[in-house]
Motif scaffolding. Structure first.
Motif, short mmCIF file in Angstrom:
data_model
loop_
_atom_site.label_atom_id
_atom_site.label_comp_id
_atom_site.label_asym_id
_atom_site.label_seq_id
_atom_site.Cartn_x
_atom_site.Cartn_y
_atom_site.Cartn_z
N GLU A 1 102.10 71.95 1.63
CA GLU A 1 101.32 72.99 1.10
C GLU A 1 99.84 72.67 0.99
N ARG B 1 111.54 76.07 6.03
CA ARG B 1 110.36 76.69 5.33
C ARG B 1 109.34 77.10 6.26
N GLU C 1 106.15 77.17 5.77
CA GLU C 1 105.01 76.38 5.77
C GLU C 1 105.12 75.20 6.51
N HIS D 1 101.68 88.57 -2.86
CA HIS D 1 103.05 88.49 -2.79
C HIS D 1 103.92 88.57 -4.03
N SER E 1 111.32 83.04 -1.62
CA SER E 1 111.67 82.42 -0.37
C SER E 1 111.83 83.19 0.81
N SER F 1 108.69 85.30 1.90
CA SER F 1 107.80 84.28 2.98
C SER F 1 108.59 84.35 4.48
N TYR G 1 107.69 87.83 6.14
CA TYR G 1 106.47 87.81 6.51
C TYR G 1 106.45 87.08 7.84
N HIS H 1 97.14 87.03 -0.24
CA HIS H 1 97.40 86.77 1.09
C HIS H 1 96.78 87.66 2.16
#
Length: 775
Positions: free
Chosen positions: A208, A245, A247, A499, A511, A514, A517, A611
């Motif tokens: 992150e 994840r 990210e 979000h 979770s 994300s 998206y 975002h």
């Protein structure tokens, strides 16, 4: 699905430090002679667009040459000799083990690499030794001086791992640091100064952190750049891995943005398909994949089935959740596993990890063990940092013998004499089980791993697997909201969303939101995430603030000095207004604020994250087009839920199958036992020659009366999955908002089949009058 505890230390790692933002530079993915070109061109367009005119920014491409780009007079053998010397002198090991030498040699030669070693097999040395070797190679090749030595950046999801490794490196006199949420403002400024002065060899951060604009800008300006980017837990980059994840997809882009010279990906749990995904994302050629077998000859793998006996159907569920009913005589210690555990611990002394699924279990189990004379402590994500540190240090030093923990404990813990690992509940995945048993017996001495199978384990796995799939109604509402935000906008225009608000409004956890998206971005190509923005900026002015800005002739400094409004302690600044009045872009002001924060002239605070997304193509507008998108996204989410359920079954199959545990574990990762052996000879199956019989799952038939009690507790009739979650005991944003998790009906039907509940509540919602089907 990965338990939330696994990465609990890295959530919101960068809040209150500088702008939490992606710095997405528009450049093509690097192409080297070392591997094939990655053709994902759509991932490199419209990056980091300025808010005013969405102009593309190109970073300078000049950097010092590396030792891999010039004739090497020393040769590969000399590089390896240097690595072996560092291994002996700095780390005290006589020689490399397994595939370590190959991985280190590839990195020193300038290749990207993937290292798949089991827990405890020495993955960290594969990037620590090159980090130390780079300055010495520079002296030989004459390419750089000490002031442009660069840094090795290690991306890791856990603060505990970073802290332990940094402490170990410092004890050896090696310059290493980590930037994480536990660091004070002064610590961060000191670390940034060390980076600018080329005094650090290794820097650890969470994934992150790569979204933090101030951090990325600092990294981009390091003299010598990033010599090596090490990506720990690299399996998280795979969309089909057990702990994907989104990210982590940005880590690969980050490698291009800052022109990292080479990348090494590390994981203990990559199946063949996941390994392919990692290689594609980070441009690793097949010859630079280094694997070591998960088989450990000194580990005895045991399993035992615990029957329910003659108790009520919900007995095991209430026990595992720590919710006894006194009038029925329920007590946590009544769990039959405790009697088994007491006997196991008495016959197998030594440092022990007892893995449980829930935080409350960690507390209650540690208390029960202490009551019966065992030296035990709890460890879980809900504990304060100092409490977790106390337990970890006590376990490492031997003052604490037994730790009852969630999966938050263990990653990065290098204690060689752990004698036992106990699984109280069913592990989420085979990968997770492999990681956890791999923490035992790293000193090579015999160690024991016990797996208890009880009826409650099945319920917990259902909870974890079912929690992320929203209802189709919720998904459609979300997609309509996203498309509505961009309804009047054209291609290359930007829309903003919160979000957090969408999670609450559409009953979708963070979770899966994300992932939704990421699906719309990566699979449909509708838009691309660009730099998020905070709605509120404020800062505390340090002593040097006014002097610095008054002597700074830049337009940004003048605008901030005149536009920031002093309150009591903090200055408030409307970034958009200040930028507009000064005829500057928002990015200009934000970057200046980040610079002032980095240099210690202000302490910057931000909140209200929005975002942002830039539209890349015409979005669907008609009902059929929108329904088609909803269908495809929902099908993918259903597949993810099915995969999560299947992963739980894979663990069951490994433990209850008609074959050797160790062989089944090795084959899961595409390998076998050494020498092609059919069995290990030291697991429960090999000892008994019989499979472990799974315990019976207590089930009750769903009745109309039980369904009606849930319906009477809420007016919701628009979402059968929501009602099934309430009855089964699964929390969600909407359940919490309506306070149904405090209602007697919450978890009242946990001993029923979830799919049966879903069918019954679907019938009830279909039968309800349209006026009562309210959102």
């Amino acid at each position: 699905m990965a338990n939330d505890d696994e990465f609990e230390d890295s959530i919101f790692d960068n809040v209150n430090e500088a702008e939490l933002a992606e710095l997405e530079r528009p450049k093509k993915r690097r192409r080297t002679s070392k591997g094939p070109q990655d053709n994902r061109d759509d991932d490199s367009i419209f990056d980091d667009l300025d808010e005013a005119d969405l102009a593309e920014l190109e970073r300078p491409t000049q950097r010092p040459r590396t030792s891999a780009e010039v004739p090497n007079t020393q040769g590969g053998q000399s590089r390896l000799a240097l690595a072996e010397r560092i291994l002996k002198e700095q780390f005290g090991f006589p020689c490399f083990r397994h595939e370590q030498a190959g991985a280190v040699q590839s990195i020193l030669a300038g290749d990207n690499a993937l290292v798949i070693f089991p827990t405890g097999a020495g993955k960290s040395l594969c990037y620590q030794i090159p980090a130390i070797a780079f300055p010495e190679l520079d002296k030989v090749d004459g390419l750089r001086g000490p002031s442009t030595a660069g840094v090795t950046l290690v991306v890791s999801p856990l603060i505990a791992l970073m802290t332990d490794q940094v402490d170990a490196l410092k004890k050896r006199g090696l310059p290493a640091e980590s930037i994480d949420s536990s660091k004070s403002w002064e610590d961060v400024q000191r670390i940034y100064a060390s980076l600018r002065e080329s005094k650090l060899r290794i820097l650890y951060c969470a994934p992150e952190r790569l979204n933090n604009e101030g951090f990325v800008a600092t990294i981009g300006d390091i003299p010598g750049g990033i010599r090596l980017l090490a990506v720990d837990e690299a399996h998280c980059v795979s969309e089909w891995g057990y702990s994907f994840r989104p990210e982590y997809l940005k880590v690969a882009r980050f490698a291009d943005e800052v022109k990292a010279e080479r990348v090494i990906c590390l994981t203990a749990t990559a199946t063949p398909n996941v390994a392919k995904d990692i290689c594609k994302a980070f441009n690793v050629k097949e010859s630079c994949v280094f694997k070591t077998s998960v088989y450990r000859p000194n580990l005895e793998l045991h399993a035992k089935s615990i029957s329910a006996g003659s108790v009520p159907a919900d007995y095991w569920i209430r026990l595992v959740l720590g919710m006894p009913e006194g009038d029925k005589g329920f007590k946590t210690e009544s769990d039959k596993r405790f009697e088994e555990l007491f006997g196991f611990l008495r016959s197998h002394p030594g440092p022990t990890l007892v893995y449980v699924a829930l935080q409350q279990q960690a507390e209650t189990h540690a208390n029960v063990l202490k009551k019966h004379g065992f030296n035990a402590a709890a460890f879980h994500a809900g504990m304060k940092t100092e409490e977790k540190r106390f337990v970890q240090d006590g376990f490492m030093s031997g003052k604490i013998q037994i730790v009852c923990a969630t999966i938050a404990f263990g990653m990065g813990i290098d204690k060689p004499d752990i004698r036992n690992v106990v699984h109280w509940d069913l592990a989420n995945t085979v990968e997770e089980y492999s990681q956890q048993i791999g923490r035992a017996g790293r000193d090579g001495k015999k160690s024991y791993c016990m797996f208890y199978l009880a009826p409650s384990a099945f319920y917990l796995r259902q909870i974890f697997a079912r929690a992320d799939l929203p209802s189709r109604q919720s998904l459609k509402g979300l997609i309509l909201d996203i498309l509505g935000q961009a309804r009047d906008l054209g291609v290359r225009q930007v829309f903003k969303v919160s979000h957090y608000q969408q999670e609450r409004e559409y009953d979708i956890r963070a979770s899966p939101l994300s992932i939704i998206y990421a699906t719309l971005e990566l699979h449909f190509g509708f838009f691309r995430a660009i730099t998020p923005q905070y709605t509120t900026y404020k800062f505390e002015a340090m002593k040097s603030y006014h002097y610095t800005l008054k002597n700074d002739s830049s337009k940004e400094a003048t605008a901030i000095l005149s536009g920031a409004k002093k309150k009591v302690k903090f200055h408030d600044i409307d970034v958009n207004e200040v930028a507009s009045q000064a005829c500057l872009t928002r990015d200009n002001i934000v970057k200046k604020l980040n610079q002032l924060n980095e240099r210690g002239h202000v302490k910057l605070q931000t909140k209200g994250l929005e975002h942002r997304y830039i539209i890349l193509r015409e979005l669907p507008k008609t009902e059929p087009e929108i329904e088609a998108v909803v269908d495809k996204v929902y099908a993918q989410l259903q597949t993810r839920e099915t995969d999560a359920l299947n992963r739980g079954r894979e663990v069951m199959d490994l433990i209850t199958g008609n074959r050797c545990f160790a062989r089944a574990l090795a084959e899961h990762f595409g390998m076998g036992l050494p020498g092609g052996k059919p069995s290990c000879g030291h697991c429960t199956y090999c000892f008994t020659k019989r499979p472990v019989k799974p315990p019976a799952q207590p089930r009750e038939a769903t009745t109309a009366a039980s369904i009606q009690r849930v319906l009477q507790a809420t007016k919701v009739r628009d979402d059968p999955r929501f009602l099934a979650r309430v009855a089964y005991g699964i929390k969600s944003p909407r359940v919490t908002e309506l306070k149904l998790d405090k209602s007697p009906v919450f978890r009242s039907l946990a001993h029923h089949d979830f799919d049966d509940l879903l069918r019954e509540f679907t019938k009830a919602c279909d039968a309800a009058p349209a006026t009562k089907r309210q959102a």
